[in-house]
Scaffold this motif. Structure first.
Motif, PDB file in Angstrom:
ATOM      1  N   PHE A 287       0.905  -1.135   0.155  1.00 38.26           N
ATOM      2  CA  PHE A 287      -0.178   0.016  -0.089  1.00 38.26           C
ATOM      3  C   PHE A 287       0.992   1.352  -0.067  1.00 38.26           C
ATOM      4  O   PHE A 287       0.740   2.051   0.996  1.00 38.26           O
ATOM      5  CB  PHE A 287      -0.865   0.015   1.239  1.00 38.26           C
ATOM      6  CG  PHE A 287      -1.693  -1.227   1.377  1.00 38.26           C
ATOM      7  CD1 PHE A 287      -2.733  -1.562   0.686  1.00 38.26           C
ATOM      8  CD2 PHE A 287      -1.402  -2.194   2.196  1.00 38.26           C
ATOM      9  CE1 PHE A 287      -3.614  -2.814   0.807  1.00 38.26           C
ATOM     10  CE2 PHE A 287      -2.240  -3.308   2.336  1.00 38.26           C
ATOM     11  CZ  PHE A 287      -3.240  -3.587   1.722  1.00 38.26           C
ATOM     12  N   ARG A 288       1.692   1.382  -1.000  1.00 36.40           N
ATOM     13  CA  ARG A 288       2.640   2.413  -1.003  1.00 36.40           C
ATOM     14  C   ARG A 288       1.973   3.856  -1.272  1.00 36.40           C
ATOM     15  O   ARG A 288       2.555   4.907  -0.776  1.00 36.40           O
ATOM     16  CB  ARG A 288       3.295   2.351  -2.431  1.00 36.40           C
ATOM     17  CG  ARG A 288       4.475   1.068  -2.308  1.00 36.40           C
ATOM     18  CD  ARG A 288       5.449   1.459  -3.417  1.00 36.40           C
ATOM     19  NE  ARG A 288       6.422   0.056  -3.455  1.00 36.40           N
ATOM     20  CZ  ARG A 288       7.580  -0.115  -3.588  1.00 36.40           C
ATOM     21  NH1 ARG A 288       8.140   1.222  -3.588  1.00 36.40           N
ATOM     22  NH2 ARG A 288       8.163  -1.221  -3.471  1.00 36.40           N
ATOM     23  N   ASP A 289       0.642   4.000  -1.342  1.00 35.49           N
ATOM     24  CA  ASP A 289       0.001   5.143  -1.620  1.00 35.49           C
ATOM     25  C   ASP A 289      -0.646   5.628  -0.159  1.00 35.49           C
ATOM     26  O   ASP A 289      -1.278   6.565   0.228  1.00 35.49           O
ATOM     27  CB  ASP A 289      -1.065   5.325  -2.630  1.00 35.49           C
ATOM     28  CG  ASP A 289      -2.264   4.050  -2.333  1.00 35.49           C
ATOM     29  OD1 ASP A 289      -1.796   3.174  -1.854  1.00 35.49           O
ATOM     30  OD2 ASP A 289      -3.465   4.374  -2.842  1.00 35.49           O
ATOM     31  N   LYS A 290      -0.451   4.894   0.826  1.00 29.97           N
ATOM     32  CA  LYS A 290      -1.018   4.905   2.356  1.00 29.97           C
ATOM     33  C   LYS A 290      -0.114   5.565   3.024  1.00 29.97           C
ATOM     34  O   LYS A 290       1.048   5.186   3.003  1.00 29.97           O
ATOM     35  CB  LYS A 290      -1.393   3.704   3.013  1.00 29.97           C
ATOM     36  CG  LYS A 290      -2.395   3.865   4.097  1.00 29.97           C
ATOM     37  CD  LYS A 290      -2.998   2.537   4.558  1.00 29.97           C
ATOM     38  CE  LYS A 290      -3.920   2.795   5.612  1.00 29.97           C
ATOM     39  NZ  LYS A 290      -4.718   1.471   5.961  1.00 29.97           N
ATOM     40  N   GLU A 291      -0.455   6.973   3.418  1.00 32.02           N
ATOM     41  CA  GLU A 291       0.538   7.639   4.378  1.00 32.02           C
ATOM     42  C   GLU A 291       0.812   7.210   5.615  1.00 32.02           C
ATOM     43  O   GLU A 291       1.970   7.618   6.086  1.00 32.02           O
ATOM     44  CB  GLU A 291      -0.235   9.201   4.480  1.00 32.02           C
ATOM     45  CG  GLU A 291      -0.422   9.943   3.088  1.00 32.02           C
ATOM     46  CD  GLU A 291      -1.180  11.108   3.243  1.00 32.02           C
ATOM     47  OE1 GLU A 291      -1.286  11.629   4.354  1.00 32.02           O
ATOM     48  OE2 GLU A 291      -1.176  12.166   2.555  1.00 32.02           O
ATOM     49  N   ARG A 292      -0.019   6.374   6.403  1.00 33.56           N
ATOM     50  CA  ARG A 292       0.300   5.907   7.566  1.00 33.56           C
ATOM     51  C   ARG A 292      -0.406   4.590   7.826  1.00 33.56           C
ATOM     52  O   ARG A 292      -1.430   4.371   7.236  1.00 33.56           O
ATOM     53  CB  ARG A 292       0.190   7.061   8.684  1.00 33.56           C
ATOM     54  CG  ARG A 292      -1.511   7.294   8.931  1.00 33.56           C
ATOM     55  CD  ARG A 292      -1.762   8.421   9.989  1.00 33.56           C
ATOM     56  NE  ARG A 292      -3.206   8.610  10.181  1.00 33.56           N
ATOM     57  CZ  ARG A 292      -3.633   9.404  11.322  1.00 33.56           C
ATOM     58  NH1 ARG A 292      -2.723   9.712  12.117  1.00 33.56           N
ATOM     59  NH2 ARG A 292      -4.910   9.314  11.386  1.00 33.56           N
ATOM     60  N   HIS A 293       0.142   3.825   8.709  1.00 33.93           N
ATOM     61  CA  HIS A 293      -0.566   2.677   9.317  1.00 33.93           C
ATOM     62  C   HIS A 293      -0.588   2.673  10.873  1.00 33.93           C
ATOM     63  O   HIS A 293       0.090   3.132  11.495  1.00 33.93           O
ATOM     64  CB  HIS A 293       0.276   1.291   8.864  1.00 33.93           C
ATOM     65  CG  HIS A 293       0.360   1.087   7.452  1.00 33.93           C
ATOM     66  ND1 HIS A 293      -0.754   0.582   6.759  1.00 33.93           N
ATOM     67  CD2 HIS A 293       1.326   1.479   6.472  1.00 33.93           C
ATOM     68  CE1 HIS A 293      -0.278   0.667   5.478  1.00 33.93           C
ATOM     69  NE2 HIS A 293       0.940   0.882   5.252  1.00 33.93           N
ATOM     70  N   GLN A 294      -1.751   2.165  11.038  1.00 37.07           N
ATOM     71  CA  GLN A 294      -2.041   2.188  12.806  1.00 37.07           C
ATOM     72  C   GLN A 294      -1.517   1.268  13.412  1.00 37.07           C
ATOM     73  O   GLN A 294      -1.353   0.262  13.136  1.00 37.07           O
ATOM     74  CB  GLN A 294      -3.775   2.137  12.869  1.00 37.07           C
ATOM     75  CG  GLN A 294      -4.354   2.515  14.244  1.00 37.07           C
ATOM     76  CD  GLN A 294      -5.844   2.297  14.532  1.00 37.07           C
ATOM     77  OE1 GLN A 294      -6.198   1.239  14.143  1.00 37.07           O
ATOM     78  NE2 GLN A 294      -6.448   3.449  14.796  1.00 37.07           N
ATOM     79  N   ILE A 295      -0.859   1.614  14.668  1.00 39.00           N
ATOM     80  CA  ILE A 295      -0.093   0.837  15.681  1.00 39.00           C
ATOM     81  C   ILE A 295      -0.789   1.042  16.799  1.00 39.00           C
ATOM     82  O   ILE A 295      -1.264   2.252  17.378  1.00 39.00           O
ATOM     83  CB  ILE A 295       1.249   1.499  15.724  1.00 39.00           C
ATOM     84  CG1 ILE A 295       2.016   1.558  14.208  1.00 39.00           C
ATOM     85  CG2 ILE A 295       2.152   0.683  16.472  1.00 39.00           C
ATOM     86  CD1 ILE A 295       2.059   0.379  13.436  1.00 39.00           C
ATOM     87  N   PHE A 296      -0.882  -0.085  17.460  1.00 40.91           N
ATOM     88  CA  PHE A 296      -1.477  -0.228  18.876  1.00 40.91           C
ATOM     89  C   PHE A 296      -0.290  -0.870  19.813  1.00 40.91           C
ATOM     90  O   PHE A 296       0.420  -1.447  19.367  1.00 40.91           O
ATOM     91  CB  PHE A 296      -2.532  -1.362  18.968  1.00 40.91           C
ATOM     92  CG  PHE A 296      -3.699  -1.027  18.369  1.00 40.91           C
ATOM     93  CD1 PHE A 296      -4.785  -0.371  19.001  1.00 40.91           C
ATOM     94  CD2 PHE A 296      -4.100  -1.302  16.991  1.00 40.91           C
ATOM     95  CE1 PHE A 296      -6.045   0.023  18.186  1.00 40.91           C
ATOM     96  CE2 PHE A 296      -5.269  -1.286  16.290  1.00 40.91           C
ATOM     97  CZ  PHE A 296      -6.172  -0.475  17.016  1.00 40.91           C
ATOM     98  N   LEU A 297      -0.277   0.200  20.990  1.00 45.80           N
ATOM     99  CA  LEU A 297       0.753  -0.164  22.019  1.00 45.80           C
ATOM    100  C   LEU A 297       0.085  -0.647  23.037  1.00 45.80           C
ATOM    101  O   LEU A 297      -0.804  -0.361  23.757  1.00 45.80           O
ATOM    102  CB  LEU A 297       1.669   1.211  22.363  1.00 45.80           C
ATOM    103  CG  LEU A 297       2.401   2.196  21.328  1.00 45.80           C
ATOM    104  CD1 LEU A 297       2.801   3.193  21.810  1.00 45.80           C
ATOM    105  CD2 LEU A 297       3.454   1.025  20.698  1.00 45.80           C
ATOM    106  N   GLU A 298       0.410  -2.205  23.365  1.00 38.98           N
ATOM    107  CA  GLU A 298      -0.447  -2.913  24.183  1.00 38.98           C
ATOM    108  C   GLU A 298       0.274  -3.569  25.543  1.00 38.98           C
ATOM    109  O   GLU A 298       1.698  -3.993  25.005  1.00 38.98           O
ATOM    110  CB  GLU A 298      -0.874  -4.120  23.503  1.00 38.98           C
ATOM    111  CG  GLU A 298      -1.716  -3.666  22.363  1.00 38.98           C
ATOM    112  CD  GLU A 298      -2.505  -4.771  21.492  1.00 38.98           C
ATOM    113  OE1 GLU A 298      -3.376  -4.571  20.831  1.00 38.98           O
ATOM    114  OE2 GLU A 298      -1.926  -5.877  21.699  1.00 38.98           O
ATOM    115  N   PRO A 299       0.026  -3.250  26.693  1.00 40.91           N
ATOM    116  CA  PRO A 299       0.874  -3.842  27.963  1.00 40.91           C
ATOM    117  C   PRO A 299       0.887  -5.501  27.769  1.00 40.91           C
ATOM    118  O   PRO A 299      -0.163  -6.028  27.509  1.00 40.91           O
ATOM    119  CB  PRO A 299       0.157  -3.428  29.018  1.00 40.91           C
ATOM    120  CG  PRO A 299      -1.294  -2.975  28.557  1.00 40.91           C
ATOM    121  CD  PRO A 299      -1.174  -2.526  26.996  1.00 40.91           C
TER     122      PRO A 299
END
Length: 624
Positions: A287-299
């Motif tokens: 997905f080269r046209d996608k500006e960002r990908h969601q990241i979850f920080l999980e304990p």
């Protein structure tokens, strides 16, 4: 090798991951003398990847495991750091629970449950050979020469078979998180007749939470939602939050500039990876046209600072990982405690197994979990439970448990595996279930608990909870079919600005027009004696009544084909009219029913018609 007797058992379970735990508990609770063999006691129910249970479609599986007397939901509730309900903006059929769990506590609690289960012995050691005699399993040989005699074997080896971890240019013979791999059993499986393939999965880095700037991230707290297990009346406490951040152009640039060092792209990794849980480098390339990908920080737990970075699974070299993770907002000064890696492992082709998960070529050998080509703790646990039940039922002389696609997500999972097979790590999704409107997570006990009545899987407590819920549910539905007295329906419609007239309207009709059951309860003063969870279950049933009826009609039509059994010894090459591809696929899968035959890739409706005609001719021939 010197050998000695380790004892006589009914069932031996190889592996103590999520599949092995459910298989061993089910067999033991059904009264069978069971042994569970594991490479390392510290890896029992180990969460090698995400420290969570449930999620989209997976939450359905967990509820169904619970309804069938399994342990995953109970253990998740015991060790949850927070719970959330996913897809709340969508219909109830696709809403799913997800629990962020304490990784170490989950392991400890499951280990404690296993250790205190009657009829179950846990043994640390590596299985090197499944022993057979006259086409039946009769024992397991360990690497130290111990022989566990038995009547059935359940292979639940997870990702440990010939496992190798890959990070950049470094490849190691290792299981997940540094645990030892199983190096001997694959050769035995091949000799027994299994078709073995090579799959791949991966995991992200774990960060030191003290070095993460959570103030730059979006906090995601838990919610007051139902517990996973039907046994638990209230939700676990929400102890710790998760956080959300995103990759950015700099992150993507680092990845794209170093693809020559990425094992996924330089040929170092040959195993097939999961389509629906790709590495971050795969997401960036795809997905080269996608500006960002969601990241979850999980304990990872209440007793550790480790933070799991969901969405940034990678096998990049360590130096690139440091640069990549520190490019993300909030992670600019993060320290990596455990580096990310990919892992390749051996698994089997599930076209070699029956819907009971028993091997077609040798009686008494069952497989469950990632050895069957699936991904995910929940998919593994569901298979382990079914394998444990069916291995026990076969020894006890009982009919097997085969769940239909219309009965459970577990039924969809198993039917997909044994009918269609999988060429990549299989993940359960709501879109795979064609009857999802009838398979809501909140009705799993109504659909499945009756199937374990009279067995050791149904404790007195579970039976009492089930009967009370079923009684309340039926009473609420009956009350909702009544019409409000004294013209009060018109008042309700006016007060809540609803469409339609009040003439002949029942409480259920008002729900189908958009009314909330809580508003009905307060306005009309009814249903005061019932708790919120069962009210919501009845509300959803009333709301989707029309869709449920249409779904049931579809199920009845499909059952006509499912009811037409195919002989085990059928010679498909001798049936005129079948296309060559259909003959080959039918011979490979050996479907049990016409319905299953119709779901095989490469078998079209015309082929099914040919089989129907053949069956009718055989029936008439036998009458003469």
């Amino acid at each position: 090798m010197f050998s000695f007797s380790e004892g006589k058992f009914d069932i031996v379970v190889i592996g103590a991951g999520h599949a092995g735990c459910e298989a061993a508990l089910a067999a033991a609770r059904l009264g069978l003398k069971t042994a569970m063999l594991t490479l390392n006691l510290d890896s029992i129910a180990f969460m090698a990847c995400n420290p969570s249970i449930g999620g989209t479609a997976k939450g359905h599986l967990v509820r169904e495991i619970d309804a069938l007397g399994g342990e995953m939901a109970v253990n998740a509730d015991k060790t949850a750091l927070q719970l959330r309900m996913l897809n709340e903006g969508k219909g109830e059929a696709v809403q799913c629970l997800r629990a962020q769990c304490d990784k170490n506590a989950y392991h400890r609690e499951m280990k404690r449950t296993l250790e205190n289960c009657d009829n179950l012995r846990i043994i640390q050691g590596e299985a090197v050979e499944i022993l057979t005699e006259n086409g039946r399993a009769n024992g397991v040989l360990t690497d130290y020469g111990g022989i566990l005699e038995c009547k059935a074997v359940i292979v639940a080896t997870g990702v440990y078979l010939n496992a190798e971890t890959i990070t950049g240019e470094v490849r190691k013979k290792s299981g997940p998180s540094g645990f030892a791999p199983a190096t001997k059993l694959t050769e035995c499986l091949v000799k027994l007749g299994y078709c073995v393939r090579r799959f791949k999965t991966g995991t992200p880095a774990r960060l030191d939470g003290r070095t993460v700037d959570f103030g730059k991230c979006t906090e995601q707290k838990g919610e007051n939602v139902p517990a996973f297990s039907f046994l638990h009346p209230s939700s676990p406490k929400n102890l710790l939050p998760c956080h959300i951040t995103y990759t950015n152009a700099r992150t993507h640039g680092i990845i794209l500039d170093n693809l020559d060092r990425a094992p996924m792209y330089n040929g170092e990794i040959s195993g097939t990876g999961p389509r629906y849980c790709p590495s971050v480098e795969t997401k960036v390339v795809r997905f080269r046209d996608k500006e960002r990908h969601q990241i979850f920080l999980e304990p990872e737990g209440a007793d550790t600072n480790e933070i799991y970075v969901q969405g940034m699974s990678t096998s990049m070299p360590h130096d690139i990982q440091i640069e990549m993770y520190r490019s993300v907002e909030g992670l600019e000064h993060c320290d990596i405690m455990r580096y990310a890696y990919a892992i390749e492992y051996d698994c089997i082709d599930t076209l070699d197994v029956y819907p009971t998960l028993e091997f077609k070529k040798i009686s008494g050998i069952y497989t469950a979990g990632q050895i069957n080509g699936t991904s995910g703790y929940e998919e593994a646990a569901a298979q382990g439970l079914v394998a444990g039940i069916n291995a026990a039922y076969k020894i006890l002389g009982k009919e097997p448990l085969i769940l239909g696609r219309d009965e459970a997500y577990i039924g969809v999972l198993l039917d997909d595996l044994v009918t269609k097979g999988t060429d990549e790590p299989y993940r359960m999704m709501t879109s795979r279930a064609e009857y999802s409107v009838c398979l809501r997570q909140d009705t799993a006990d109504f659909r499945l608990t009756p199937k374990i009545m009279g067995t050791g899987l149904l404790t007195a407590e579970r039976k009492e909870v089930f009967e009370r819920r079923k009684k309340d549910y039926n009473e609420i539905l009956e009350a909702l079919d009544e019409k409000p007295a004294g013209g009060r329906a018109a008042e309700f419609i006016e007060e809540f600005s609803m469409l339609g007239t009040a003439e002949g309207a029942t409480y259920a009709d008002l729900i189908r027009r958009g009314a909330k059951i809580e508003d009905i309860r307060e306005f009309f003063g009814i249903l005061k004696q019932y708790g919120g969870d069962i009210l919501k279950t009845a509300e959803a049933t009333a709301k989707y009544d029309g869709y449920i009826k249409k779904c049931m009609q579809q199920i009845e039509r499909a059952k006509k084909l499912e009811g037409k059994k195919l002989p085990n010894d059928i010679d498909y090459s001798a049936i005129g009219g079948l296309r060559l591809e259909a003959r080959e696929k039918l011979e490979r899968v050996r479907p049990l029913t016409l319905g299953q035959a119709g779901r095989i890739s490469g078998v079209n409706p015309a082929d099914v018609t040919v089989l129907m005609v053949w069956l009718a001719a055989e029936k008439n021939k036998n009458k003469r």
